[in-house]
Design a protein around this motif. Structure first.
Motif, mmCIF file in Angstrom:
data_model
loop_
_atom_site.group_PDB
_atom_site.id
_atom_site.type_symbol
_atom_site.label_atom_id
_atom_site.label_comp_id
_atom_site.label_asym_id
_atom_site.label_seq_id
_atom_site.Cartn_x
_atom_site.Cartn_y
_atom_site.Cartn_z
ATOM 1 N N LEU A 135 1.053 -1.073 0.037
ATOM 2 C CA LEU A 135 -0.181 0.088 -0.103
ATOM 3 C C LEU A 135 0.901 1.201 -0.105
ATOM 4 C CD1 LEU A 135 -2.924 -0.886 2.522
ATOM 5 C CD2 LEU A 135 -3.117 -0.671 -0.156
ATOM 6 N N ALA A 136 1.934 1.355 0.937
ATOM 7 C CA ALA A 136 2.814 2.467 0.842
ATOM 8 C C ALA A 136 3.276 2.756 -0.512
ATOM 9 C CB ALA A 136 4.001 2.186 1.870
ATOM 10 N N VAL A 137 3.853 1.817 -1.337
ATOM 11 C CA VAL A 137 4.548 1.978 -2.555
ATOM 12 C C VAL A 137 3.428 2.272 -3.529
ATOM 13 C CG1 VAL A 137 6.786 0.814 -2.090
ATOM 14 C CG2 VAL A 137 4.591 -0.301 -3.181
ATOM 15 N N GLY A 138 2.135 2.208 -3.291
ATOM 16 C CA GLY A 138 1.040 2.444 -4.209
ATOM 17 C C GLY A 138 0.461 1.444 -4.931
ATOM 18 N N LEU A 139 0.674 0.204 -4.349
ATOM 19 C CA LEU A 139 0.220 -0.958 -5.296
ATOM 20 C C LEU A 139 -1.240 -1.480 -4.315
ATOM 21 C CD1 LEU A 139 3.438 -3.141 -5.609
ATOM 22 C CD2 LEU A 139 2.275 -2.292 -7.315
ATOM 23 N N PRO A 140 -2.149 -2.058 -5.151
ATOM 24 C CA PRO A 140 -3.375 -2.279 -4.348
ATOM 25 C C PRO A 140 -3.233 -3.364 -3.367
ATOM 26 C CG PRO A 140 -3.441 -3.110 -6.570
ATOM 27 C CD PRO A 140 -2.301 -2.160 -6.420
ATOM 28 N N LYS A 141 -2.248 -4.285 -3.466
ATOM 29 C CA LYS A 141 -2.035 -5.511 -2.501
ATOM 30 C C LYS A 141 -0.744 -6.155 -2.915
ATOM 31 C CE LYS A 141 -4.833 -8.905 -2.703
ATOM 32 N NZ LYS A 141 -5.946 -9.516 -3.042
ATOM 33 N N ILE A 142 -0.196 -7.277 -2.211
ATOM 34 C CA ILE A 142 1.069 -7.568 -2.633
ATOM 35 C C ILE A 142 0.781 -8.234 -4.173
ATOM 36 C CG2 ILE A 142 2.509 -9.637 -2.171
ATOM 37 C CD1 ILE A 142 1.472 -9.394 0.728
ATOM 38 N N PRO A 143 1.924 -7.911 -4.900
ATOM 39 C CA PRO A 143 1.952 -8.535 -6.029
ATOM 40 C C PRO A 143 2.254 -9.943 -6.320
ATOM 41 C CG PRO A 143 3.877 -7.102 -5.997
ATOM 42 C CD PRO A 143 2.985 -6.994 -4.563
ATOM 43 N N ALA A 144 1.310 -10.584 -7.002
ATOM 44 C CA ALA A 144 1.359 -12.092 -6.591
ATOM 45 C C ALA A 144 2.604 -12.765 -7.413
ATOM 46 C CB ALA A 144 0.072 -12.925 -7.332
ATOM 47 N N LEU A 145 2.799 -12.503 -8.470
ATOM 48 C CA LEU A 145 4.160 -13.125 -9.032
ATOM 49 C C LEU A 145 5.243 -12.018 -9.410
ATOM 50 C CD1 LEU A 145 2.084 -15.515 -11.597
ATOM 51 C CD2 LEU A 145 3.056 -15.851 -9.314
ATOM 52 N N PHE A 146 5.555 -11.543 -8.371
ATOM 53 C CA PHE A 146 6.804 -10.532 -8.288
ATOM 54 C C PHE A 146 6.286 -9.556 -9.418
ATOM 55 C CE2 PHE A 146 8.372 -14.789 -8.242
ATOM 56 C CZ PHE A 146 8.999 -14.853 -7.080
ATOM 57 N N GLY A 147 4.919 -9.090 -9.350
ATOM 58 C CA GLY A 147 4.729 -8.057 -10.381
ATOM 59 C C GLY A 147 4.369 -8.505 -11.568
ATOM 60 N N LEU A 148 4.907 -9.560 -11.872
ATOM 61 C CA LEU A 148 4.823 -9.953 -13.602
ATOM 62 C C LEU A 148 2.956 -10.148 -13.798
ATOM 63 C CD1 LEU A 148 7.078 -13.044 -13.601
ATOM 64 C CD2 LEU A 148 7.443 -10.686 -14.916
ATOM 65 N N ASP A 149 2.447 -10.259 -13.005
ATOM 66 C CA ASP A 149 0.739 -10.470 -13.445
ATOM 67 C C ASP A 149 0.078 -9.030 -13.653
ATOM 68 O OD1 ASP A 149 1.719 -10.220 -10.613
ATOM 69 O OD2 ASP A 149 -0.622 -10.900 -10.268
ATOM 70 N N ILE A 150 0.750 -7.937 -12.957
ATOM 71 C CA ILE A 150 0.166 -6.563 -12.907
ATOM 72 C C ILE A 150 0.686 -5.786 -14.093
ATOM 73 C CG2 ILE A 150 -1.194 -6.683 -10.953
ATOM 74 C CD1 ILE A 150 1.140 -4.629 -9.927
#
Lengths: 426, 390
Positions: A42-57
């Protein structure tokens, strides 16, 4: 020039981190994610923990890429980097201690560590757990095919067929014994016995797959070259049509409702068993004989290698593991239909084998993991995904014709050895 | 040391910068679309996507969905399941656990919908499949719904229609043994026909395998069997081949099909050979009235072709979801409770006026709705012929 040397000295700092040190670092990172992952995301501006190292979003919301990179850096990069570097001395001491123990004990400790990391990582959300399970199954399947296409140097197209046999056999076994259903009547055994008899179901599936392999092997091993490819492709179609026409297993409609037996530890243990046995197999005398048969069958025969027996054993062995992978696959999805085991699956597993590297245990792992993750990451691209992945494969074929990491088996003693160089404080 | 602290400060500044941009999270309703965008049946996925996007336009124009007294913005989570069972399961898991969708629409084909339905049911998330006709999809799964009728209904509808319309007593069936939908429907039709006309009244029951293109041996058998009508529950691309080859071999009697015929491509591929034939489906595009016509015209204007049944059924599914969400009377903001509320509301929807007909859910996930018999007119249009209700 200056920057390359700085980078080199920067990297050299980690060259003496033993495997156990990396494991510690990874465990620390995943535990940290579990504890503070959500507030940090949340602090870095993501809605939640990125599931696959951010690859999925990454492709869905390209604007969030820097945030995801920052998150990965903060939660994996930094803690792992600092912890591994800081713990070089104690980690090496521990590695030395473990190294002196019997190799079985050491291996169990390391595998326990690895499982702990994966478990904590996968517990953050169920999507991760599912992707992890399917990736582990892909590793088994890729490895089993690599025994034939890599180590034996033949071209087998029937592995999805073996997988189907394993999947159906295990499904029929577990559905018939533990579930009330309209095809096989009432459950014969209490469902509580399921986890104990599940290995039996899988092994039966593997044996059925090996029996199927025998049918392919007998006619095709009398000749060399493309014949195995053609006969095994025919076998794939035979298996698919057979299941489609078998009303007993509900034909093209498929079987559903398998008991939920393929938990993460189960899949993990089977994958470890698969890697262990295939790695030992290819490093054994018969594995070396297999390589000899691949390179020159006549010379191998002249050198007293029983070529026919060698090929047969390798083929059945490989089919057995494909069958086990199939059984696990059916129980992870809790659904199996003949349409799944067609040409597309074959193309995917071949891509994994050739991308990762022929004749290589590491290569199979790398290939299966990278193609699985790529598939997840590129999903939002829809049709372009099927252009990018083959394109990557072509590039790999051009620049590294044998795959990314070819000709490399797992040498556990080298892996577990403490990395104490001269002048070290240990 | 100095370098280290400088690095630390940099990291902190970046974090602060990002946290400042952190948006105030508005409560949005997320609806997942689990569609076959690539793989064997991309047209199905495309229709699903287009219909869902049209629905979203309407909702956006209205400023969101009003539940109780509050207006919620809506977001679609569109994912491709590659027409693979394993990907459908992955996508379903991702939507439900990661994206937090309130309702999932799709997958459409049964081989994806059956395993994905298991996932939706496990996570207690309502799922609506627009197109899947396999009974397993919704069986014993209180959270899974569908917007179409089932094959056990469609088979008898067609058998009764042929009997009352033509007074035939001998029928032939040609179907794909390797595909789950045609096989199931062929069996249901055979049962219904034999119930009406006695054993042996299906004089030819011939099969082939997916991707076969030559049906002459089966068709010759059918022609020689003395059948008065041919029933073939195949997909539009195969129908074109079957009908043309049958006519070449001298078959002059009617050919009847099922809802899988209902694609805009059918007439393009089949041409004049298909004119005058009948099939049962969810809705008739030609001669449609009211909301159905409005939907067809809008879709055609936007995407350049007449929507097939998947698009129409997806449209209805989206509206079913919207109705169910509105009927809850108010959302709590707790996803688990809201999903439960939506499921309960969905299972109680009565007389929902969809563009593919009126639907009523009574307890199970399967609606009771009417089937439409369509005649392919001399202009190649799908004209309404008759409506058959349960």
């Amino acid at each position: 020039m200056a920057s390359t040397t700085t980078f080199r000295t920067f990297r050299a700092g980690w060259s003496r981190v033993p495997l156990i040190g990396w494991f510690f670092g990874a465990l620390l990172a995943v535990t940290l994610e579990r504890l503070v992952g959500n507030p940090l995301a949340l602090a870095v501006g993501l809605p939640k923990i990125p599931a696959l190292f951010g690859l999925d979003i990454m492709l869905k919301k390209p604007l969030l890429i820097p945030n995801a990179v920052l998150y990965v850096l903060l939660i994996y990069g930094l803690p792992m980097g600092i912890a591994t570097r800081a713990s070089i001395a104690p980690a090496n001491r521990l590695a030395t201690g473990l190294f002196r123990l019997p190799i079985v004990v050491t291996t169990v400790v390391y595998i326990g560590f690895l499982y702990a990391i994966l478990h904590v990582w996968a517990e953050v959300n169920d999507y991760r757990a599912l992707v992890l399970k399917l990736t582990l199954i892909a590793i088994m399947f890729t490895l089993s095919l690599n025994v034939i296409n890599g180590y034996m140097g033949e071209f087998s197209c029937s592995h999805p067929g073996f997988m189907a046999l394993g999947a159906y056999c295990a499904s029929v076994f577990s559905l018939g014994l533990f579930v009330d259903n309209r095809f096989f009547g009432t459950a014969l055994l209490p469902p509580a016995l399921g986890p104990f008899l599940f290995p039996v179901a899988l092994v039966l599936g593997g044996i059925l797959a090996a029996a199927g392999a025998l049918i392919v092997a007998v006619p095709s091993f009398r000749t060399r070259g493309d014949y195995l490819a053609i006969i095994s492709l025919a076998f794939l179609f035979i298996v698919k049509s057979l299941i489609e026409n078998l009303e007993y297993v509900r034909g093209p409609r498929g079987l559903s409702g398998q008991p939920d037996l393929a938990s993460l530890p189960t899949v993990f243990l089977w994958t470890v068993a698969c890697i262990w046995s295939i790695n030992n197999f290819v490093r054994s005398t018969i594995g070396k004989a297999l390589n000899a048969v691949r390179d020159n069958e006549m010379a191998a025969s002249a050198m007293t290698v029983n070529t026919r027996r060698t090929k047969m054993v390798a083929f059945l062995f490989s089919a057995f593991w494909a069958g086990i992978a199939g059984g696990l696959f059916a129980h992870v999805l809790r659904y199996v239909n003949p349409g799944t085991f067609g040409i597309q699956t074959l193309a995917e597993v071949l891509a994994m084998v050739y991308f990762g590297g022929l004749n290589s245990v590491y290569g199979s792992i790398v290939g299966a993991v990278s193609i699985s993750l790529l598939g997840e990451a590129l999903r939002p691209l829809e049709i372009f995904k099927w252009i990018i992945i083959p394109l990557l494969l072509i590039l790999v074929m051009i620049y590294r014709p044998t795959g990314l990491i070819a000709f490399k088996d797992v040498d556990v003693t080298a892996l577990f050895r403490p990395k104490t160089g001269p002048g070290d404080e240990v | 040391m100095r370098k280290g602290s400088l690095f630390g400060v940099c990291v902190l500044v970046v974090i602060m910068a990002f946290s400042l941009t952190g948006r105030a999270q508005a409560e949005t309703i997320k609806i997942g679309i689990n569609a076959e965008l690539t793989g064997d049946i991309p047209k199905v996925g495309e229709g699903t996507k287009f219909a869902a996007q049209m629905w979203l336009e309407d909702v956006k124009a209205a400023g969101g969905i009003t539940v109780g007294k509050k207006k919620y913005p809506v977001e679609l989570v569109l994912e491709d399941n590659e027409s693979k069972a394993e990907s459908a399961v992955k996508v379903a898991t991702k939507m439900i656990t990661e994206d937090g969708v309130l309702v999932m629409v799709g997958p459409q084909a049964s081989k994806q919908a059956v395993p994905a339905g298991g996932i939706a049911n496990n996570y207690k998330t309502p799922m609506i499949t627009a197109w899947s006709t396999n009974p397993d999809t919704t069986k014993d799964r209180p959270y899974v719904f569908r917007a179409c009728f089932l094959d056990p209904f469609q088979g008898p509808v067609l058998a009764n229609f042929i009997t009352s319309e033509f007074k035939f007593t001998k029928a032939a069936v040609l179907y794909d043994v390797a595909s789950d939908y045609p096989k199931g429907l062929a069996e249901f039709f055979k049962q219904a026909w034999e119930k009406l006309h006695g054993k042996g009244s299906v004089v030819a029951y011939e099969s082939f395998t997916t991707k076969d293109t030559d049906f002459s041996s089966q068709l010759t058998k059918i022609i020689n069997s003395g059948a008065q009508v041919l029933f073939t529950p195949q997909y539009y691309n195969e129908v074109a081949l079957i009908v043309q080859q049958a006519h070449q071999l001298g078959w002059k009697k009617p050919i009847v099909g099922s809802d899988s015929w209902g694609s805009a491509e059918l007439v393009n591929l089949c041409g004049k050979d298909c004119y005058g034939d009948f099939f049962s489906t969810h809705y008739a595009a030609a001669g449609a009235k009211g909301a159905t016509k409005a939907f067809i015209d809008r879709y055609k204007a936007k995407y350049g072709y007449v929507p097939d049944d998947v698009a129409a059924l997806t449209w209805d599914s989206m509206n079913l979801a919207q109705t169910a969400i509105q009927n809850t009377g108010g959302l709590t903001g707790d996803l688990k409770k809201d999903r439960e509320k939506v499921r309960t509301a969905m299972s109680q929807i009565k007389k929902f006026n969809g563009i593919t007909g009126e639907m009523t859910f009574s307890g199970s996930g399967d609606p009771s709705k009417c089937a439409v018999i369509v005649k392919i007119s001399d202009k190649g249009e799908f004209a309404f012929y008759k409506s058959v209700c349960p």
